[in-house]
Design a protein around this motif. Sequence first.
Motif: not given
Length: 192
Positions: A108-136
């Motif tokens: 990122r070039e500017a802060p957004d909802e992802l740029t804090n330590w409350g969002v780690t690779s755990d939440s990023l994995a869920l975000r990716l799953a939603a974007r890819l419409q994962a089965e699980g």
Amino acid sequence: MWVVKLGGSLDRNPLLRDWLEMLALEGRGRVVIVPGGGRFADVAREAQQHWGFDDLAGHNLAVLGMAQMAQMLKGLCPALRCARDETEIRAQLAAGAVPVWMPLDLLREAPDELTNWGVTSDSLALRLAARLQAEGVIMVKSCAVPAGADEDEFVQAGIVDTEFAAYRAQLECPVRVVSATDWETLPRLMTP
């Protein structure tokens, strides 16, 4: 298609190779691996504590740590393929490969909802799953995982990040949090 998040703490766990071999065997064309940041992200946290730079820089360093971990996983299991974004992930799945997400698209070039330590690779994995419409989603942790715990209990125990429940609420697919010792159950875990 399933998203399998390999926790960064697995970077020192001898079961990591077992997970990678099983994912390479069972996951062709149907699994995307999301790496944690491991010791690479730990260095970012330590540098931020020492120097006091903002969370935007911390986020970008942690994303680069995930990319480094992706390269390490590919180095351990050459059958895996690194993918920089959703387009590459989809192409590799279509080709029957097992992509490892190297999330350079999250720099990122500017802060957004992802740029804090409350969002780690755990939440990023869920975000990716939603974007890819994962089965699980399967979240693999090196710690013991309490049976029957819900998302809030995982957050309170420090097993997942603080934003996990919010990102989990955006998914309709199953999300399974398992221990690294469960690697042999992968085929059973990837059933709806």
